[in-house]
Scaffold this active site. Structure first.
Site, PDB file in Angstrom:
ATOM      1  N   CYS A   2       0.823  -1.195  -0.023  1.00 39.08           N
ATOM      2  CA  CYS A   2      -0.018   0.028  -0.072  1.00 39.08           C
ATOM      3  C   CYS A   2       0.923   1.180   0.155  1.00 39.08           C
ATOM      4  O   CYS A   2       1.954   1.065   0.229  1.00 39.08           O
ATOM      5  CB  CYS A   2      -1.104  -0.004   1.217  1.00 39.08           C
ATOM      6  SG  CYS A   2      -2.102  -1.349   1.268  1.00 39.08           S
ATOM      7  N   SER A  51      -6.030  -4.449  -1.209  1.00 36.80           N
ATOM      8  CA  SER A  51      -6.826  -5.136  -0.362  1.00 36.80           C
ATOM      9  C   SER A  51      -6.512  -6.577  -0.295  1.00 36.80           C
ATOM     10  O   SER A  51      -6.780  -7.335  -1.476  1.00 36.80           O
ATOM     11  CB  SER A  51      -8.229  -4.870  -0.721  1.00 36.80           C
ATOM     12  OG  SER A  51      -8.566  -3.403  -0.712  1.00 36.80           O
ATOM     13  N   GLU A  76       2.001  -5.670   6.827  1.00 39.66           N
ATOM     14  CA  GLU A  76       1.294  -6.593   7.152  1.00 39.66           C
ATOM     15  C   GLU A  76       1.784  -6.974   8.638  1.00 39.66           C
ATOM     16  O   GLU A  76       2.987  -7.338   8.963  1.00 39.66           O
ATOM     17  CB  GLU A  76       1.467  -8.115   6.481  1.00 39.66           C
ATOM     18  CG  GLU A  76       0.687  -9.051   6.708  1.00 39.66           C
ATOM     19  CD  GLU A  76       0.841 -10.427   5.905  1.00 39.66           C
ATOM     20  OE1 GLU A  76       0.232 -11.458   5.902  1.00 39.66           O
ATOM     21  OE2 GLU A  76       1.287 -10.157   4.721  1.00 39.66           O
TER      22      GLU A  76
END
Length: 233
Positions: A2, A51, A76
């Protein structure tokens, strides 16, 4: 992968600039994007999302505690499920299905700045604490996830990629020392980049920024340690 961006200060803060920065990192997260503008018009946050976890309920910026805590997150958290169970025992009621983004934010709610050692993962994230009027900007232990920031004349701009910053500021000057390093080492070491006034947040460090004063401090939250056994030959 991201991308996260933010602008603090009156000279550059605008919806147009934050969207321009975010769009330049669109390849980092083509599935979704989101924005937050401070009601006092002091700063703006943006992110573009790939996503993977919690597709429906993991949109960012993610907010809890009556919108007093807000996060944008790149990365993450590998042990998010274990931490989630720990926090649920403490009484936290999660609003997402399995979002590791929410796990980070609720850890901050419970432990303040002292929660980072609990995280096993790769990350760069920014938490806005509305009550304290501060941004908490963090980079993971080994710097797997990038984070650049620009400072000048009461302005602070950050992004996952250096080029996003270049979209909104005047063309910066080359840093002579960094150019020398790049010419000899093929990279710019430590916090330096090739440009003046643009630095990297070092791995294992965090930055706390007062959004109203545009002042900040940087602290080291992790360093590698070696346990030497002198009993072995």
């Amino acid at each position: 992968m991201c991308g996260i961006v933010g602008i603090v200060g009156q000279n550059y803060n605008s919806e147009y600039n934050i969207r321009k920065m975010n769009q330049s990192q669109y390849h980092r997260g083509p599935d979704d994007d989101g924005y937050y503008s401070d009601p006092r018009n002091v700063f703006s946050l943006g992110m573009t999302r790939l996503s993977i976890i919690d597709l429906e309920n993991g949109a960012q910026p993610f907010k809890i505690d009556d919108d007093n805590l807000i996060i944008i997150f790149n990365g993450e958290i590998f042990n998010a499920n274990e931490i989630r169970e720990e926090l649920e025992i403490k009484g936290e009621n999660f609003i997402s299905n399995n979002s590791d983004t929410e796990v980070i934010l609720r850890l901050y709610k419970n432990y303040g700045f002292d929660f980072l050692d609990k995280l096993n993962g790769m990350f760069s994230f920014v938490i806005f604490d509305k009550r304290k009027r501060k941004l908490f900007i963090v980079r993971d232990r080994f710097g797997i996830k990038p984070l650049y920031y620009y400072t000048s004349n009461n302005d602070f701009i950050f992004s996952s990629e250096l080029k996003a910053i270049l979209k909104v500021i005047d063309k910066p000057s080359i840093d002579d020392q960094s150019f020398f390093h790049f010419s000899t080492l093929r990279y710019t070491p430590l916090e330096k980049t090739i440009y003046q006034n643009i630095n990297k947040l070092l791995p294992g460090h965090y930055l706390v920024l007062d959004v109203d004063k545009c002042s900040f401090e940087i602290k080291k939250w992790w360093s590698i340690s070696f346990n030497i056994n002198l009993g072995k030959s």
